[in-house]
Every structure is written in C-alpha cells, then in structure tokens.
Write a protein that holds these residues in place. Structure first.
Motif, PDB file in Angstrom:
ATOM      1  N   LEU A   1       3.331   1.887 -11.615  1.00 29.15           N
ATOM      2  CA  LEU A   1       2.409   1.408 -10.679  1.00 29.15           C
ATOM      3  C   LEU A   1       1.191   2.516 -10.200  1.00 29.15           C
ATOM      4  O   LEU A   1       1.547   3.575 -10.293  1.00 29.15           O
ATOM      5  CB  LEU A   1       3.127   0.981  -8.966  1.00 29.15           C
ATOM      6  CG  LEU A   1       4.324   0.194  -9.555  1.00 29.15           C
ATOM      7  CD1 LEU A   1       5.185   0.256  -8.118  1.00 29.15           C
ATOM      8  CD2 LEU A   1       3.884  -1.292  -9.607  1.00 29.15           C
ATOM      9  N   ARG A   2       0.318   1.903  -9.716  1.00 31.37           N
ATOM     10  CA  ARG A   2      -1.033   2.942  -9.330  1.00 31.37           C
ATOM     11  C   ARG A   2      -0.545   3.596  -8.146  1.00 31.37           C
ATOM     12  O   ARG A   2       0.227   3.272  -7.236  1.00 31.37           O
ATOM     13  CB  ARG A   2      -2.091   2.008  -9.137  1.00 31.37           C
ATOM     14  CG  ARG A   2      -3.145   1.618  -9.942  1.00 31.37           C
ATOM     15  CD  ARG A   2      -4.343   1.299  -9.546  1.00 31.37           C
ATOM     16  NE  ARG A   2      -4.414   0.317  -8.545  1.00 31.37           N
ATOM     17  CZ  ARG A   2      -4.893  -0.823  -8.236  1.00 31.37           C
ATOM     18  NH1 ARG A   2      -5.332  -1.513  -9.335  1.00 31.37           N
ATOM     19  NH2 ARG A   2      -4.704  -1.567  -7.269  1.00 31.37           N
TER      20      ARG A   2
ATOM     21  N   THR B   1       3.946  -2.573  -1.123  1.00 27.74           N
ATOM     22  CA  THR B   1       4.337  -4.137  -1.229  1.00 27.74           C
ATOM     23  C   THR B   1       4.154  -4.676   0.079  1.00 27.74           C
ATOM     24  O   THR B   1       4.371  -4.093   1.258  1.00 27.74           O
ATOM     25  CB  THR B   1       5.450  -4.327  -1.938  1.00 27.74           C
ATOM     26  OG1 THR B   1       6.531  -3.755  -1.189  1.00 27.74           O
ATOM     27  CG2 THR B   1       5.611  -3.870  -3.490  1.00 27.74           C
TER      28      THR B   1
ATOM     29  N   THR C   1       0.283   2.287  -4.369  1.00 28.15           N
ATOM     30  CA  THR C   1       0.740   0.841  -4.140  1.00 28.15           C
ATOM     31  C   THR C   1       1.763   0.507  -3.188  1.00 28.15           C
ATOM     32  O   THR C   1       2.681   1.537  -3.029  1.00 28.15           O
ATOM     33  CB  THR C   1       1.328   0.475  -5.489  1.00 28.15           C
ATOM     34  OG1 THR C   1       0.260   0.753  -6.537  1.00 28.15           O
ATOM     35  CG2 THR C   1       1.786  -0.931  -5.562  1.00 28.15           C
TER      36      THR C   1
ATOM     37  N   ASN D   1       3.866   6.971  -1.767  1.00 29.66           N
ATOM     38  CA  ASN D   1       4.026   6.347  -2.963  1.00 29.66           C
ATOM     39  C   ASN D   1       3.071   6.995  -4.048  1.00 29.66           C
ATOM     40  O   ASN D   1       2.447   6.049  -4.447  1.00 29.66           O
ATOM     41  CB  ASN D   1       3.955   4.588  -2.669  1.00 29.66           C
ATOM     42  CG  ASN D   1       5.081   4.110  -2.164  1.00 29.66           C
ATOM     43  OD1 ASN D   1       6.093   4.621  -1.941  1.00 29.66           O
ATOM     44  ND2 ASN D   1       4.738   2.785  -1.694  1.00 29.66           N
TER      45      ASN D   1
END
Length: 233
Positions: free
Chosen positions: A39-40, A45, A43, A184
């Motif tokens: 994942l960048r 969710t 990121t 993250n």
C-alpha cells in the motif's frame, strides 16, 4: 414447584448468556477490509459499514458514505445474523497468505466487544470463515429499506503520504503536512469538516517543498482522532 424453579433457572441462564446490543453511539457491528498487497504510504480505509446501538448505520457508497436510520426490525435482522455466525466470540482465521486482505469484524454488545479477523476472506468458502464473511454482508435492497442521506461528519482526518519525484501541486493551505501524527507510513491531522470541504482525496499538494498525496477520511461518530484509524494486529 421444583420443576418450575428449574425451568425458570434455565430460562434465566439463557438470557444471561446472550448479552444485549449496545446503546447510543457504541459500535454494534463494524465490518472493514484492510490491506491487500503493498500500500502507498498514508493509505487509510473506510469500513464497509458501521452499525451503532442507536440503529444508525453508516456505509461506504462510492466517494460519499451514506447514513441510514434503521427500524428495529432492520437492526435486529443485521445484528442477529452476525450473532448467529458466532461473532460474540473473538476468532482469527489466518490463511498465511502474504499480502492478502484481512476482513476485520467488530461485534459490540452491552458491556464489551469481540474482534474477528479473516485473512483472504471468501464468501464462497464452505467453512466457518465463509459463514462469517457471508453473515456480515449488508445488501441495501434486502436489508435497508429506511431512508438515507449522505453522511455529514463533523470532523475529518487528512492523511498524507509523500509522493516520489519533485514537488508538484498547489501549496497546502493549512498546517504543514509533515506536522501530522504518524499513521500507516504517512502523516495524519484532524480538521473540522468545513475547513477541508473543498479538498478531495487522492490529490497532490506541496507542503514546505515536499509533494504529498492526501486522503480525506470522514471520522465516524465513535472515532475521536487519528489513533482510531490504526488497526492493531
């Protein structure tokens, strides 16, 4: 008399073994898919949906989440389906699949909650993991006849991850993105929704000579700050 007392004791024990749903803005059921490959940085969710004890349900729907206010029948149908799948007990279904997504389900009840995680969830699986995955699917046409409207959060998180290459994009108009808290692999800051209402997710901004790609993540009623967006293994 003894038989009557024994029967009453059995009924009472059964009632005590099934906790009631929570009340207010306490999470009754939260379903989110996390990860799924590299994942960048930065990121973050948004859940498939979150159901609260006051029968509010907020679900992802394209770029704009929507908010439903369920009837008691609708709430019970969704909540009891999850309960019947055994979600009162925390479980982990680990398939040892590198970079596979993880389905995380939080089941809340009066006085506590349990968290179940399923690696590489598959609705077609015949086992317990498949049963849980199917039980937490909310079909708007089947389950949500109540009116709904776009979800209007009071606050939003802006999560920024550095972009490779030279700085590009307009200058970020608020506090420097590097000053946000770590999240993250990126940086996160919380703003009143009105402050960032013109900022769109997946756009590039320059802050102090560094290019960042930002995501605007509406905060849910039970999410106080950026720390609420971190998922513990």
């Amino acid at each position: 008399m003894r038989l009557v007392l024994a029967a009453a004791a059995v009924v009472l024990a059964a009632c005590q073994s099934t906790p009631a749903p929570p009340s207010g803005k306490t999470v009754a059921l939260r379903v989110e898919v996390i990860g799924g490959g590299p994942l960048r940085p930065g990121t973050v969710t948004f859940p498939e949906f979150v159901l609260y004890g006051d029968r509010t349900l907020i679900r992802a729907d394209g770029d704009v989440p929507v908010e439903h206010h369920l009837t008691r029948e609708e709430f019970d149908r969704i909540y009891d389906r999850a309960r019947s799948a055994g979600l009162e007990t925390a479980r982990t279904f680990d398939e040892q699949a590198p970079d596979a997504p993880v389905l995380e389900v939080v089941f809340g009840f009066d006085g506590g909650r349990s968290v179940t995680r399923i690696t590489a969830p598959d609705r077609e699986s015949p086992g317990e993991a498949g049963e849980v995955t199917r039980a937490v699917v909310v079909d708007p046409e089947r389950d949500l006849s109540s009116p709904h409207q776009p979800y209007a959060p009071e606050r939003v998180a802006v999560v920024a991850g550095t972009s490779s290459g030279a700085a590009e994009g307009p200058e970020w108009p608020l506090e420097p993105l590097a000053e946000g808290v770590a999240l993250n692999g990126g940086r996160c800051a919380v703003y009143d929704a009105a402050q960032v209402h013109e900022i769109r997710s997946d756009t590039t901004w320059t802050s102090r000579g560094v290019a960042y790609r930002v995501q605007v993540r509406p905060l849910l009623p039970d999410e106080a700050d950026c720390a609420a967006l971190t998922h513990q293994p």
